[in-house]
Motif scaffolding. Structure first.
Motif, short mmCIF file in Angstrom:
data_model
loop_
_atom_site.label_atom_id
_atom_site.label_comp_id
_atom_site.label_asym_id
_atom_site.label_seq_id
_atom_site.Cartn_x
_atom_site.Cartn_y
_atom_site.Cartn_z
N ASP A 7 2.60 -34.45 6.81
CA ASP A 7 1.24 -34.47 6.24
C ASP A 7 0.24 -33.82 7.19
OD1 ASP A 7 2.20 -35.76 4.00
OD2 ASP A 7 1.71 -37.77 4.75
N LEU A 8 0.43 -34.06 8.48
CA LEU A 8 -0.46 -33.48 9.49
C LEU A 8 -0.29 -31.95 9.52
CD1 LEU A 8 -2.57 -34.36 11.53
CD2 LEU A 8 -0.76 -34.61 13.25
N MET A 9 0.91 -31.49 9.33
CA MET A 9 1.16 -30.05 9.28
C MET A 9 0.39 -29.41 8.12
SD MET A 9 5.28 -29.93 10.05
CE MET A 9 5.45 -28.22 9.61
N TRP A 10 0.44 -30.06 6.96
CA TRP A 10 -0.30 -29.51 5.81
C TRP A 10 -1.80 -29.53 6.05
CZ3 TRP A 10 -0.22 -26.36 2.03
CH2 TRP A 10 -1.17 -26.43 1.01
N ASP A 11 -2.27 -30.63 6.59
CA ASP A 11 -3.70 -30.74 6.88
C ASP A 11 -4.15 -29.61 7.82
OD1 ASP A 11 -6.26 -32.35 6.82
OD2 ASP A 11 -5.82 -32.42 8.98
N THR A 12 -3.36 -29.35 8.84
CA THR A 12 -3.69 -28.28 9.80
C THR A 12 -3.58 -26.91 9.12
OG1 THR A 12 -2.77 -29.66 11.56
CG2 THR A 12 -3.14 -27.33 12.06
N PHE A 13 -2.55 -26.75 8.30
CA PHE A 13 -2.34 -25.49 7.59
C PHE A 13 -3.56 -25.13 6.75
CE2 PHE A 13 -0.69 -22.95 4.04
CZ PHE A 13 0.03 -21.97 4.70
N VAL A 14 -4.11 -26.14 6.08
CA VAL A 14 -5.30 -25.92 5.24
C VAL A 14 -6.51 -25.57 6.10
CG1 VAL A 14 -6.92 -27.06 3.67
CG2 VAL A 14 -4.45 -27.41 3.39
N LYS A 15 -6.68 -26.30 7.20
CA LYS A 15 -7.84 -26.05 8.07
C LYS A 15 -7.79 -24.66 8.73
CE LYS A 15 -8.63 -30.94 9.08
NZ LYS A 15 -8.51 -32.05 10.07
N LEU A 16 -6.59 -24.10 8.86
CA LEU A 16 -6.44 -22.78 9.50
C LEU A 16 -6.56 -21.63 8.49
CD1 LEU A 16 -3.48 -23.49 11.96
CD2 LEU A 16 -5.86 -23.01 12.58
N GLU A 17 -6.81 -21.96 7.23
CA GLU A 17 -6.85 -20.91 6.20
C GLU A 17 -7.85 -19.80 6.50
OE1 GLU A 17 -7.33 -20.40 1.35
OE2 GLU A 17 -7.81 -22.31 2.32
N PRO A 18 -9.08 -20.08 6.97
CA PRO A 18 -10.01 -18.97 7.28
C PRO A 18 -9.44 -18.00 8.32
CG PRO A 18 -11.18 -21.07 7.22
CD PRO A 18 -9.72 -21.40 7.17
N LEU A 19 -8.75 -18.54 9.32
CA LEU A 19 -8.15 -17.67 10.33
C LEU A 19 -7.01 -16.84 9.74
CD1 LEU A 19 -7.99 -19.70 13.66
CD2 LEU A 19 -9.05 -17.48 13.30
N ARG A 20 -6.23 -17.48 8.84
CA ARG A 20 -5.14 -16.73 8.22
C ARG A 20 -5.68 -15.56 7.42
NH1 ARG A 20 -3.16 -21.65 6.91
NH2 ARG A 20 -3.63 -21.41 4.69
N LYS A 21 -6.73 -15.77 6.67
CA LYS A 21 -7.32 -14.69 5.88
C LYS A 21 -7.87 -13.59 6.79
CE LYS A 21 -8.48 -17.36 1.74
NZ LYS A 21 -9.57 -17.84 0.86
N PHE A 22 -8.44 -13.99 7.91
CA PHE A 22 -8.96 -13.03 8.88
C PHE A 22 -7.82 -12.15 9.42
CE2 PHE A 22 -9.52 -12.13 13.44
CZ PHE A 22 -10.65 -11.32 13.41
N ILE A 23 -6.71 -12.80 9.78
CA ILE A 23 -5.57 -12.08 10.34
C ILE A 23 -4.90 -11.21 9.27
CG2 ILE A 23 -3.27 -12.36 11.32
CD1 ILE A 23 -5.56 -12.75 13.30
N GLU A 24 -4.79 -11.74 8.06
CA GLU A 24 -4.16 -10.96 6.99
C GLU A 24 -4.97 -9.70 6.69
OE1 GLU A 24 -3.42 -13.38 3.56
OE2 GLU A 24 -2.45 -14.94 4.74
N ARG A 25 -6.27 -9.84 6.64
CA ARG A 25 -7.12 -8.67 6.37
C ARG A 25 -6.98 -7.64 7.50
NH1 ARG A 25 -11.61 -11.10 6.05
NH2 ARG A 25 -12.55 -10.54 8.05
N ASP A 26 -6.99 -8.13 8.73
CA ASP A 26 -6.83 -7.22 9.87
C ASP A 26 -5.46 -6.54 9.84
OD1 ASP A 26 -7.78 -6.44 12.80
OD2 ASP A 26 -5.68 -7.08 12.96
N THR A 27 -4.44 -7.29 9.48
CA THR A 27 -3.08 -6.74 9.44
C THR A 27 -2.98 -5.64 8.39
OG1 THR A 27 -2.16 -8.86 10.14
CG2 THR A 27 -0.66 -7.30 9.11
N ILE A 28 -3.56 -5.86 7.22
CA ILE A 28 -3.52 -4.84 6.16
C ILE A 28 -4.29 -3.60 6.59
CG2 ILE A 28 -4.28 -4.32 3.81
CD1 ILE A 28 -3.68 -7.28 3.14
N GLU A 29 -5.45 -3.78 7.20
CA GLU A 29 -6.23 -2.63 7.68
C GLU A 29 -5.46 -1.87 8.76
OE1 GLU A 29 -10.00 -4.11 8.95
OE2 GLU A 29 -10.71 -4.53 6.92
#
Length: 745
Positions: free
Chosen positions: A195-217
């Motif tokens: 459950d803690l892993m999921w909670d952290t996964f959700v909280k890290l979503e803005p960073l994931r989107k940041f990294i995904e956008r940078d990776t695609i660029e």
């Protein structure tokens, strides 16, 4: 429940091989089990498994094998101190998105993102992106901890993160960890951990989107780089009315962040200059650069191509000169001048720069052929270099023609055209009066032209084999000229024994006469720098009469380093530059003889030259080219001379074309005398052999067989009463008595 005490026990196993195997057997499977539970419970909408699962098993197994290798003794204590299972974003390369890790060194279970430094570095280079990143970090859940990969004891506050990025720019770049650190406890509930892993996964979503956008660029930028590095098709371009050919090499990886595609610019077969395309795929930006003659002229940021569906790429050159140039506002002057020249060359130019091409983000390619894009970039770079005076190109070059004399009867340099086409060169030389074999001509041509950035050939061999004539023949043939024609692009300079340093070639400033003392060599070098489209030939005749490594040292160093040679520091001298480069169109040839009057040549010189030996002579072809008057009048003498030459050849004491030519001329001249004054033919032959051939014969016991052969040949051919016979008998007797002999008493 997780038995943490057992994990600690495993991580503390002393034997690294056993430790690795136990981590692989117990801890890694447990983490995989926990991760599978996380995926099963929370991958409802496919949010988790849109990424790829990545585990540590293969690395653990490799460490287990390495732990048995004595080569890795120093690292054995570090083997298998952690285990993890995670998610990666594998769109072009493996980017860590999320993982759970057991780490014995920090004694924690980590639920984190491992992120590279470069996406954050790229963000802070732009104020808008930096502000966006700062807002993202400040809004990040306070439970998310930020630490450096190499310093997990220190927490980085969200509001200080950008400051930390700026501290590391240009230094060894770290990785960042974003997430939770759970200390090892006696027991940890697995369900709570999932459950803690999921909670952290959700909280890290803005960073994931940041990294995904940078990776695609980043990926899209790499596709632009691939367009350039995967195309090596030659192109043509015209600068100041002169047409040039540009040949590209295959792109090579210069470092872990840079590819280089080298190119060479030719006028016909003459190398004008070299350069390369710099293709940065992480520096931290992705860049396309153009370098000419070792200097950068264009750098384009490739991410901006992605900002519009069809992006019109333009480049504006900023001449960022410093010091006194900037005080005179020469930056703007250079820019205005270069813009006008670009317009004159057909470029589309406005206040935003010159048009390079249009990039289509749907097809991920330029609308124009990539060769056309390269052509514009390299042409513009050459113009910028010329405007700055860093590299000078011919202006308004007229069409080449064969009229070498102007209306006033003066030689006109502009009308000379050159080619290194070997078939043309060989035909001109073979049609001349000189005799050089195809092997010799081909070898000389290859030695002169195989290295595009430096040209240095040394011709050795016995005197009279035509070393200097070959140099003149070749240089004139390159320009389509006859051997006897005056070639303004050729200088034959005799070397003097008193040449002790580079001033013999490059001259010097005389403080007594208040002027620069010029030399032929320097004048030719200055001309070569002005007319880079024309090959210039220098022949240093009898190169080793002085110590070559002394007077040629500056030249050799400049060719190797491609750095200019310092000439003087006088501001009042206008006709001689303060420094001078050795351009690619400068061809140096040295002729050498080896005897008691010359110096040996050091390895430093020999390593930088091709050394050819011209000792073989083709008298058969030479005889064919002789005037009929010689062939008709001297058949008997010719046969005797050829027999003598063959005897001497076996001992490397034979003679060359010059000696044969002078012998025949004397023999023929004797035939022209009135009969009452004319020498007998046999006496004439006797005299000329004793005067032109015997003086060069010297040696020790090695030539005893030669002296015996010569004595026998002379006795049968010229007679025992001849001067030649008497000298040979004397020399043979001296050889037997003293162990050495020479013609001179």
């Amino acid at each position: 429940m997780i038995d943490i005490s057992r994990w600690i026990e495993i991580f503390n196993i002393e034997d690294p091989s056993i430790r690795c195997q136990t981590v692989l057997n117990e801890i890694q499977p447990k983490l995989r089990e926990i991760f599978d539970s996380f995926v099963e419970k929370y991958n409802v909408n496919g949010e988790v498994l849109k990424y790829k699962i990545h585990t540590y098993e293969s690395t653990l197994d490799t460490n287990r094998s390495d732990s048995k290798n004595p080569k890795y003794n120093k690292n054995k204590n570090n083997f298998c101190r952690k285990a993890f299972v995670g998610l990666t974003y594998d769109i072009y390369d493996r980017v860590s998105i999320f993982k759970i890790e057991a780490d014995s060194r920090s004694k924690t279970i980590k639920i984190v993102m491992d992120l590279d430094f470069y996406p954050f570095w790229r963000a802070v280079l732009n104020k808008t992106n930096e502000k966006e990143l700062d807002n993202l970090l400040r809004k990040l859940d306070p439970d998310i901890e930020i630490k450096l990969s190499d310093d997990e004891e220190t927490l980085i506050k969200n509001e200080e993160f950008i400051k930390k990025i700026n501290e590391y720019k240009g230094r060894k770049t770290p990785w960042f960890k974003f997430g939770l650190y759970l200390p090892f406890k006696s027991d940890i509930n697995e369900e709570d951990l999932v459950d803690l892993m999921w909670d952290t996964f959700v909280k890290l979503e803005p960073l994931r989107k940041f990294i995904e956008r940078d990776t695609i660029e980043h990926l899209n930028s790499l596709k632009v780089i691939d367009l350039f590095k995967n195309d090596s098709t030659p192109i043509s371009l015209i600068v100041y009315g002169q047409k040039y050919q540009v040949n590209f090499e295959e792109a090579t990886k210069s470092s872990n962040k840079l590819h280089k595609q080298s190119f060479s610019i030719y006028d016909n077969d003459q190398l004008i200059t070299q350069g390369w395309l710099e293709l940065f795929f992480r520096e931290p930006r992705e860049l396309l650069g153009v370098v000419i003659n070792g200097r950068e002229y264009i750098y384009i940021q490739l991410r901006k191509l992605q900002t519009e569906t069809q992006y019109k790429l333009k480049f504006k050159k900023a001449f960022r000169l410093k010091g006194k140039n900037n005080e005179n506002n020469e930056n703007q002057t250079y820019q205005l001048k270069s813009n006008q020249i670009l317009l004159d060359h057909g470029f589309q130019v406005d206040e935003t720069g010159f048009y390079v091409g249009t990039y289509d983000n749907n097809s991920k390619t330029f609308l124009e052929p990539i060769g056309e894009i390269k052509q514009r970039l390299i042409t513009a770079s050459l113009i910028f270099a010329d405007v700055l005076g860093a590299f000078t190109l011919p202006k308004n070059a007229p069409e080449a023609n064969n009229n070498l004399i102007d209306d006033e009867g003066e030689l006109s340099l502009e009308t000379y055209s050159s080619t290194f086409d070997f078939s043309s060169i060989e035909k001109i030389i073979s049609d001349s009066q000189f005799t050089f074999s195809l092997d010799t001509l081909r070898d000389f041509h290859l030695n002169m032209t195989c290295l595009v950035d430096k040209h240095f050939v040394i011709l050795s061999g016995i005197s009279g084999t035509g070393k200097t004539q070959l140099c003149r023949l070749y240089a004139n043939a390159v320009y389509g000229l006859d051997y006897s024609a005056d070639n303004p692009y050729l200088r034959i300079i005799p070397v003097r024994p008193d040449w002790m340093d580079s001033t013999a070639l490059f001259g010097y400033y005389s403080s007594f006469e208040k002027r620069y003392m010029r030399t032929e060599f320097l004048d030719m070098l200055i001309q070569a720098n002005k007319e880079k489209d024309k090959p210039h030939f220098i022949v240093l005749d009898e190169l080793n009469l002085a110590r070559v490594e002394y007077y040629l040292s500056d030249y050799l160093s400049a060719v190797e380093s491609r750095k200019p040679i310092h000439l003087h520091n006088q501001d009042d001298i206008e006709d001689i530059p303060k420094t001078i480069e050795i351009p690619h169109n400068f061809y140096l040839i040295g002729t050498i003889n080896v005897d008691e009057t010359t110096h040996s040549i050091s390895d430093k010189v020999l390593d930088r030259a091709f050394v050819m030996t011209l000792s073989e002579v083709d008298f058969e072809k030479y005889w064919e080219k002789l005037d009929n008057k010689y062939k008709d009048g001297l058949k008997e003498e010719w046969g005797s001379l050829i027999d003598l030459h063959q005897i001497l050849s076996k001992y490397e004491l034979h003679f060359g074309y010059r000696t044969m030519n002078e012998i025949l001329r004397k023999l023929y001249k004797n035939l022209l005398l009135p009969e009452d004054f004319r020498m007998e033919r046999i006496k004439s032959l006797d005299r000329v052999i004793s005067e032109k051939i015997l003086p060069k014969i010297r040696g020790d016991e090695k030539i005893i067989p030669l002296m015996a052969e010569l004595e026998s040949w002379t006795k049968d051919t010229i007679g025992m009463d001849s001067i030649t016979y008497k000298n040979i008998v004397r020399m043979r007797e001296e050889l037997e008595r003293y162990g050495a002999t020479q013609f001179w008493r």
